[in-house]
Design an enzyme around this catalytic site. Structure first.
Site, short mmCIF file in Angstrom:
data_model
loop_
_atom_site.label_atom_id
_atom_site.label_comp_id
_atom_site.label_asym_id
_atom_site.label_seq_id
_atom_site.Cartn_x
_atom_site.Cartn_y
_atom_site.Cartn_z
N GLU A 234 30.94 -2.50 35.37
CA GLU A 234 31.00 -3.74 36.09
C GLU A 234 30.53 -4.24 37.66
OE1 GLU A 234 31.51 -5.63 33.76
OE2 GLU A 234 31.60 -4.62 32.43
N VAL A 316 24.85 -15.66 30.69
CA VAL A 316 24.70 -14.26 31.06
C VAL A 316 23.67 -13.72 30.14
CG1 VAL A 316 26.56 -12.32 30.43
CG2 VAL A 316 27.07 -14.33 29.88
N GLY A 317 22.78 -13.54 31.33
CA GLY A 317 21.39 -13.66 31.68
C GLY A 317 21.25 -14.35 31.25
N HIS A 318 20.37 -14.09 29.88
CA HIS A 318 19.41 -14.99 28.51
C HIS A 318 19.97 -15.77 28.46
CE1 HIS A 318 15.39 -14.31 30.54
NE2 HIS A 318 15.79 -13.13 30.03
N HIS A 363 32.23 -14.39 24.51
CA HIS A 363 32.27 -14.64 26.26
C HIS A 363 33.17 -15.25 26.61
CE1 HIS A 363 30.77 -12.02 29.27
NE2 HIS A 363 31.10 -13.32 30.19
N GLY A 368 35.81 -10.32 33.08
CA GLY A 368 36.74 -9.23 32.35
C GLY A 368 36.25 -9.30 30.99
N ASN A 369 35.34 -9.52 30.62
CA ASN A 369 34.70 -9.94 28.50
C ASN A 369 34.57 -8.44 28.60
OD1 ASN A 369 34.62 -12.52 28.32
ND2 ASN A 369 34.21 -12.74 30.57
N TYR A 400 23.00 -1.98 28.06
CA TYR A 400 22.95 -3.93 28.38
C TYR A 400 21.85 -4.19 27.66
CZ TYR A 400 26.15 -5.08 31.79
OH TYR A 400 27.63 -4.77 32.66
N ASN A 407 21.73 -9.51 21.45
CA ASN A 407 20.85 -11.70 20.90
C ASN A 407 20.10 -11.80 21.10
OD1 ASN A 407 24.18 -11.38 22.70
ND2 ASN A 407 22.74 -11.36 24.92
#
Length: 458
Positions: A234, A316-318, A363, A368-369, A400, A407
Site C-alpha cells: 500500500e 480504484v483505477g478503472h 471496496h 484499508g480495503n 494488481y 474486474n
C-alpha cells in the site's frame, strides 16, 4: 472517449490540405499502403525485413496522428500490463482504448505475425502478436490467433485466457467459442492438479511436530514479514527491521511517519484479533467480524472511519465500486455467500481467493480495503488448516494485474496467483524445518519475545 474514423481525425487535425504537414501525412499513409501491397509481391525472404520497416513507418505515422488526439491521462497503477503467464508477463495490456492509428498498426502487425508463423519463424511471430495486442488490446482476431499460437506452443492456460478475453469483448466470436470449448476442460484439469499438489504439501506441513522449534521460528519471522509486505504493497516505507522495532519495543522510529507506524500497529492488532478470536471459532464469518477486523486495521490511523462503511464514491483505477448506498446490501449478499454451501464446497485456496476478490471489488471502506481483504483471505485459509500466506511487495504489479483481469471478467488468473503464493509459503515452511534449514531474510532464530504468531493448525 468516442473515436472518430481516421479520415475524420486527420480532417479535424489539419484543415489546410495544402500545408506541408498535410502533404507529409498523406505521403506517409500512401507509403504504408503501398508498402503493405509490396509485401505480398516480395520474395518470402524479404518479408521479415519489410515487416520491421512497416512497423517503423507506422510508429512515425502514429506520432503524427497522435498530435490530433486529445491528451489522455496516464493510467493509474491498476491500468498496467497484464501477466497471463511467466513467458509473457507484463506484455499484454488491459482496459486501453486503441487510437485509429493504433488499430491500423495492430492489423498490420497481425498480418505479419501470421506470415512469420507460416514461415516457421515463431520467435518473430510471437513478438508481432504481442505488438499487435499492445497497439490494440481489444483486437479480437489477434487475441484468437495468439491463442491458437499459444496452444501450438503447449501453453494451454495462456491460450484459454486469450480466448476468454476475446469472448469477453465479442461474446459471439465463432472461432473463439470453438477454441474456448476445446481448452476449457483442459485448463480445469490443470487447475485441479495444481490444487492437488498444494494439498500434498499442506499434509507435509501438518506432519511437522507441533513442538518443532524450527517451525515456531519461521512462523514468528513470517509474522513480521507478512506485516511488512502487506503495508508495503500500500506504499508504506518502513523497513522490516523498523517494523520489528515498533512491535517489540512499542517505541516510535525517529524520522519516520507516525501514520505509517500506526498502520503497522493496526495490522498487528487485527492479526492478533484473528488469531485469538476467529481462527478457532466454530461458526460462520459475519459482517461484524469483517467490521471488527477493519476497525483494528484502520483504528490507529483514522479512528473515525475505522469499522464503518464508506459514505462517498471512490474510484480504484478503472474500477468503479458500488455506490455508497449499495455497499451495505452488497456486503450482506457477500456475507451470505461466504457462509453458503457453494462457497464451502470450493477448494480452500479458491474460496479464500474469491473472498479476497469479492471484498476488494465491493471496496466497502474508505481506506484499508486491501489489507482487510488479505486478512479475510488468510482467516479462511487458516480455518481450513492452511498456513497464512504473504503477497510480497515485489509481486505488487502482478497482484494488481490479476485483480484488473478479474474486474474484466476472468477471475481465474487471480485464483492461480493466490495458489502460487500459497505454494511458496508451504515450500518456505518445509524448507525452514528440514535438517538444512534456511532462515528468512533478517531472521533472528533466537528471538522468543514475540508470542502472537499466526498458527498452523494441527
Amino acid at each position: 472517449m468516442i473515436l472518430m474514423p481516421m479520415a475524420s481525425v486527420v480532417a479535424v487535425a489539419e484543415p489546410k490540405w495544402v500545408s506541408v504537414w498535410g502533404r507529409f501525412l498523406w505521403m506517409a499513409l500512401l507509403s504504408m499502403a503501398l508498402g503493405s501491397l509490396l509485401a505480398l509481391l516480395l520474395p518470402l525472404g524479404v518479408v521479415e525485413e519489410h515487416c520491421l520497416a512497416v512497423l517503423r513507418g507506422f510508429h512515425l505515422l502514429r506520432s503524427k496522428l497522435d498530435r490530433a488526439q486529445p491528451v489522455v491521462p496516464k493510467c493509474t497503477s491498476l491500468c498496467t500490463e497484464l501477466s497471463v503467464s511467466s513467458r509473457d508477463a507484463g506484455l499484454l495490456t488491459v482496459k486501453t482504448t486503441a487510437s485509429p492509428a493504433g488499430k491500423l498498426e495492430a492489423k498490420a502487425a497481425l498480418n505479419q505475425a501470421l506470415e512469420m508463423k507460416r514461415q516457421g519463424k515463431r520467435g518473430k511471430a510471437h513478438k508481432l502478436f504481442l505488438h499487435a495486442l499492445k497497439m490494440d488490446p481489444g483486437f479480437v482476431d489477434a487475441l484468437n490467433e495468439f491463442g491458437i499460437f499459444s496452444e501450438e506452443d503447449k501453453d494451454i492456460i495462456q491460450a484459454d485466457y486469450l480466448y476468454t478475453r476475446a469472448l469477453t469483448i465479442s461474446p459471439f466470436h465463432e472461432k473463439a467459442l470453438v477454441n474456448r470449448d476445446r481448452t476449457l476442460p483442459l485448463v480445469e484439469e490443470i487447475d485441479q492438479r495444481y490444487f492437488s499438489v498444494i494439498d500434498s504439501k499442506v499434509k507435509k506441513v501438518m506432519s511437522i511436530p507441533k513442538g518443532s522449534s524450527a517451525l515456531r521460528r519461521v512462523m514468528e519471522e513470517t509474522y513480521y514479514h507478512h506485516i511488512y509486505h502487506t503495508v508495503a504493497i500500500e506504499g508504506n516505507t518502513l523497513t522490516l527491521s523498523e517494523i520489528r522495532h515498533i512491535l517489540e519495543t512499542r517505541y516510535a522510529v525517529p524520522g519516520k511517519s507516525l501514520e505509517e507506524q500506526n498502520e503497522v500497529i493496526g495490522m498487528h492488532a487485527a492479526m492478533k484479533y484473528i488469531n485469538t478470536t476467529l481462527v478457532s471459532r466454530i461458526g460462520s464469518v459475519t459482517m461484524d467480524d469483517m467490521l471488527e477486523i477493519h476497525r483494528r486495521v484502520l483504528g490507529y490511523v483514522d479512528p473515525v472511519e475505522a469499522g464503518r462503511f464508506r459514505r462517498t464514491q471512490v474510484l480504484v483505477g478503472h474500477h468503479i465500486p458500488p455506490h455508497p448506498r449499495d455497499v451495505e446490501k452488497q456486503m450482506q449478499e457477500f456475507t451470505q455467500w461466504l457462509n453458503s454451501e457453494d462457497a464451502m464446497n470450493l477448494h480452500p485456496v479458491e474460496f479464500a481467493a474469491l473472498a479476497h476478490y469479492k471484498l476488494v471489488y465491493i471496496h466497502p471502506f474508505i481506506d484499508g480495503n486491501g489489507r482487510t481483504s488479505r486478512l479475510l483471505m488468510n482467516l479462511i485459509l487458516m480455518q481450513a488448516g492452511y498456513p497464512p500466506i504473504t503477497i510480497r511487495k515485489e509481486q505488487r504489479s502482478e497482484y494488481y494485474h490479476v485483480l484488473e483481469v478479474a474486474n474484466e471478467g476472468d477471475v481465474r488468473p487471480f485464483i492461480r496467483f493466490i495458489a502460487k503464493c500459497t505454494e511458496v509459503t508451504l515450500d518456505t515452511l518445509l524448507l525452514a524445518t528440514t535438517e538444512y534449514s534456511v532462515a528468512l531474510p533478517e531472521a533472528q532464530p533466537n528471538h522468543s519475545g514475540f508470542k502472537e504468531t499466526l498458527p498452523v493448525r494441527p
